[in-house]
Design a protein around this motif. Structure first.
Motif, mmCIF file in Angstrom:
data_model
loop_
_atom_site.group_PDB
_atom_site.id
_atom_site.type_symbol
_atom_site.label_atom_id
_atom_site.label_comp_id
_atom_site.label_asym_id
_atom_site.label_seq_id
_atom_site.Cartn_x
_atom_site.Cartn_y
_atom_site.Cartn_z
ATOM 1 N N ALA A 81 5.780 4.122 1.609
ATOM 2 C CA ALA A 81 6.434 5.304 2.184
ATOM 3 C C ALA A 81 7.416 4.893 3.274
ATOM 4 O O ALA A 81 8.517 5.455 3.386
ATOM 5 N N ILE A 82 7.043 3.896 4.087
ATOM 6 C CA ILE A 82 7.957 3.398 5.121
ATOM 7 C C ILE A 82 9.153 2.715 4.471
ATOM 8 O O ILE A 82 10.303 2.907 4.901
ATOM 9 N N GLN A 87 5.326 -0.070 11.333
ATOM 10 C CA GLN A 87 5.366 1.357 11.666
ATOM 11 C C GLN A 87 5.878 1.579 13.086
ATOM 12 O O GLN A 87 6.719 2.455 13.323
ATOM 13 N N THR A 121 0.841 -1.193 0.000
ATOM 14 C CA THR A 121 0.000 0.000 0.000
ATOM 15 C C THR A 121 0.878 1.246 0.000
ATOM 16 O O THR A 121 2.088 1.172 0.255
ATOM 17 N N SER A 122 0.289 2.374 -0.260
ATOM 18 C CA SER A 122 1.053 3.623 -0.296
ATOM 19 C C SER A 122 1.707 3.915 1.050
ATOM 20 O O SER A 122 2.840 4.416 1.102
ATOM 21 N N ASP A 123 1.030 3.604 2.143
ATOM 22 C CA ASP A 123 1.603 3.840 3.475
ATOM 23 C C ASP A 123 2.834 2.974 3.708
ATOM 24 O O ASP A 123 3.846 3.437 4.243
#
Length: 294
Positions: free
Chosen positions: A18-19, A47, A13-15
């Motif tokens: 990003a990580i 996260q 996913t985009s989240d």
């Protein structure tokens, strides 16, 4: 054994992506390590733990300890390695000088990155179950730019199992069976782009890992990583209360802890194996150590 289905970058996913980008930028790596792709099976945990790890990975002490681990692996392998390959072996396996230099450059990225992952695996393994680790180390920022200047520019093109030739798939299966793991690290898949080298290197590694002192080398790196955890600048806390507060489901705790232990156990041997593969490349090139280093 915990069932691991890593979340690849292309399917994240985009989240999560990003990580991944933050991990690569912070650790100065051109690939997302398998340990973090595996943690992404549990997004709140990825996260949660990266938020704690990142500040320490940016310090000079972390760089120094990574350099020490890398140096140990190089010295250990140099003492164990018996040169056996010549340039003629490269020709017989369809490996040009350019191929060998590209392979050596690829392995340089993993040799550089694995020492950092070793420290991370050791810290997480020590902190598992609620023991606070680190927090008293030097917070001075690292000014090392080799990763950004050289390593981050290296292209990593892993050959996934479903894309590999039958011969390469067979080697992958042998790697997993020999090492007693259910997953194969990106390091091996990255050199799978050169099947002739992968075969030579794996045949060599199977002899290397039964060398009498191999287990001692792995144990030394494992212990070093656990001692280095105490030198982290910022604390790592992953007790069950903290994990639950971070949104991690209680039913996932055992699997996460098993995964952390798995990678903490894999990484010392992986460091030694990549260092040994670098020696195989040098044998094939017939050059002195470091001449074609990235």
């Amino acid at each position: 054994m915990v069932n691991i289905n890593p979340v690849r970058e292309e399917s994240a996913t985009s989240d999560i992506k990003a990580i991944y980008e933050d991990i690569k930028q912070s650790l100065k790596l051109p690939w997302t390590p398998l340990i973090f792709q595996s943690f992404a099976m549990y997004p709140p945990f990825l996260q949660f733990i990266w938020h704690q790890l990142k500040p320490s990975t940016l310090t000079e002490q972390f760089r120094i300890d990574a350099d020490r681990a890398r140096g140990f692996a190089e010295i250990f392998v140099s003492e164990a390695h018996v040169q056996k390959y010549k340039h003629e072996d490269a020709l017989a396996n369809n490996l040009s000088v350019k191929d060998l230099i590209d392979i050596q450059t690829t392995l340089e990225a993993f040799h550089y990155g694995n020492s950092k992952l070793l420290l991370i695996g050791g810290a997480l393994n020590k902190a598992i179950g609620g023991l606070s680790t680190g927090g008293d180390g030097n917070t001075e920022s690292s000014h090392e730019d080799f990763g950004d200047r050289v390593i981050r520019k290296i292209d990593i093109n892993p050959v996934e199992e479903e894309e590999a030739s039958d011969d390469t798939k067979a080697i992958y299966q042998d790697i997993k069976a020999t090492l007693g793991v259910s997953i194969i690290n990106t390091d091996y898949k990255a050199v799978g782009d050169w099947p002739g080298f992968l075969k030579l290197a794996w045949d060599d590694l199977k002899l290397f890992i039964i060398w009498p002192s191999y287990s001692e080398g792995k144990s030394s790196l494992f212990e070093f990583a656990h001692h280095a955890a105490d030198r982290l600048a910022y604390p790592i806390k992953m007790g069950r209360d903290e994990m639950e507060s971070a949104g991690i489901h209680e039913e996932d705790f055992d699997a996460i802890e098993e995964m952390v232990s798995l990678f903490a156990g894999i990484l010392p041997g992986l460091m030694l194996n990549v260092a040994e593969m670098r020696q195989v490349v040098e044998d094939l090139l017939g050059i002195e150590h470091g001449e074609f280093a990235a």
